[in-house]
Design an enzyme around this catalytic site. Structure first.
Site, PDB file in Angstrom:
ATOM      1  N   TYR A 279       6.599   6.346   4.067  1.00  0.00           N
ATOM      2  CA  TYR A 279       7.602   7.104   3.333  1.00  0.00           C
ATOM      3  C   TYR A 279       8.601   7.825   4.221  1.00  0.00           C
ATOM      4  CZ  TYR A 279       5.731   5.746  -1.093  1.00  0.00           C
ATOM      5  OH  TYR A 279       5.378   4.987  -2.184  1.00  0.00           O
TER       6      TYR A 279
ATOM      7  N   ALA B 269       0.839  -1.193   0.000  1.00  0.00           N
ATOM      8  CA  ALA B 269       0.000   0.000   0.000  1.00  0.00           C
ATOM      9  C   ALA B 269       0.879   1.251   0.000  1.00  0.00           C
ATOM     10  CB  ALA B 269      -0.912   0.011   1.222  1.00  0.00           C
ATOM     11  N   LYS B 270       0.424   2.278  -0.699  1.00  0.00           N
ATOM     12  CA  LYS B 270       1.128   3.565  -0.655  1.00  0.00           C
ATOM     13  C   LYS B 270       0.607   4.334   0.550  1.00  0.00           C
ATOM     14  CE  LYS B 270       2.240   6.042  -4.295  1.00  0.00           C
ATOM     15  NZ  LYS B 270       3.714   5.988  -4.347  1.00  0.00           N
ATOM     16  N   VAL B 271       1.153   3.994   1.703  1.00  0.00           N
ATOM     17  CA  VAL B 271       0.743   4.582   2.974  1.00  0.00           C
ATOM     18  C   VAL B 271       1.639   5.778   3.276  1.00  0.00           C
ATOM     19  CG1 VAL B 271       0.458   4.159   5.451  1.00  0.00           C
ATOM     20  CG2 VAL B 271      -0.043   2.343   3.812  1.00  0.00           C
TER      21      VAL B 271
END
Length: 301
Positions: free
Chosen positions: A161, A155-157
């Site tokens: 990052y 998932a691009k949570v």
């Protein structure tokens, strides 16, 4: 005053007025999801690259972390097109973000309001205009890519990052353009915000177990396969990266960026290699509407 517009919770807001409360849950704890998408100028109008696939990944990311989306894919896709047109851009970077509001605080986010925003802006080559032809210098990071049982790595949570930020800053402060992260087993994983490929005979890229399911990555695999270039999703080590004939990074922001150096070791001949160049040129022909074979990847505005 900035006259650009932002789509926020179904309304068009002035750039300076699209604000959130200081107690916004995502600001404090990082639980939110986002996408990076590009719109390109073509000879027949502006077109968004693989919009449907990006929306699918956005919704998958939200599902993985338990966020209930407040809008449908169709509504958000239409909002993307609307906000590009309102801002008058023929090409731009697009950032949809889904975040939790300020009505709940603490680590238990149950009951938090869910909000959506779409921001667009002019953004050229992520790693510099010359990077696309001359390539970049990279450094293997002292930070390890998140393990699949530490966080939701598919998932691009937002919070994930922080790992990438630390790796990127370390690389830049040491005089490099980008970081390359290893996985917990010491094998090559990805860049701070990009997937990685090497050329050794054919093309290799790390398997999805340790990397984000990049949409540009997927595009490259399809492009290379259509050109008769063998692509293997296979684990490889840092020293195999050092002796690669070519290497490049891929991502929505980075597009296809050659790597000319890793840890002060020249990769191949220290310039963009022929396979990298061929795939890169095909990719830019596609996104600029000059290759009808992949026309379904473009959503015209």
């Amino acid at each position: 005053m900035d006259n650009r517009k932002i789509w926020l919770d179904g309304e068009i807001k002035n750039w300076d007025e699209a604000n959130v409360h200081i107690m916004t849950h995502t600001l404090h704890y990082g639980l939110g999801v986002f996408e990076g998408i590009r719109c390109y100028k073509t000879d027949t109008g502006s077109a968004i690259f693989r919009l449907n696939d990006h929306m699918e990944r956005l919704f998958n990311s939200a599902h993985i972390v338990g966020i209930k989306m407040p809008y449908s894919k169709e509504v958000l896709s239409d909002a993307v097109k609307e906000i590009i047109k309102i801002n008058g851009f023929d090409a731009c970077y697009i950032r949809p973000i889904i975040f939790l509001g300020s009505n709940v605080f603490g680590l238990n986010s149950k009951g938090a309001s869910v909000h959506s925003a779409i921001v667009v802006w002019k953004w050229g080559a992520y790693l510099g205009e010359e990077s696309l032809t001359k390539g970049i210098r990279t450094k293997v990071s002292s930070f390890t890519r998140l393990h699949v049982n530490i966080n939701m790595t598919k998932a691009k949570v937002c919070g994930n990052y922080v790992n990438s930020i630390l790796a990127k800053i370390e690389a830049v402060e040491n005089g490099y353009d980008e970081a390359i992260l290893l996985d917990v087993n010491g094998n090559v994983s990805e860049g701070s915000g990009e997937n990685i490929f090497i050329v050794r005979g054919g093309i290799k890229t790390p398997p999805l177990l340790s990397v984000l399911e990049g949409i540009t990555r997927d595009s490259i695999i399809k492009i290379a396969s259509d050109q008769g270039i063998r692509v293997k999703e296979e684990v490889f080590s840092r020293d195999e990266l050092y002796v690669a004939e070519e290497s490049f990074l891929s991502g929505t922001a980075a597009e296809i960026t050659p790597i000319r150096e890793v840890d002060n070791r020249i990769i191949g001949k220290g310039v963009r290699g022929p396979i990298t160049q061929k795939i890169q040129e095909t990719f830019f022909d596609i996104v600029k509407g000059r290759n009808n074979r992949y026309r379904e990847w473009l959503t015209y505005i």
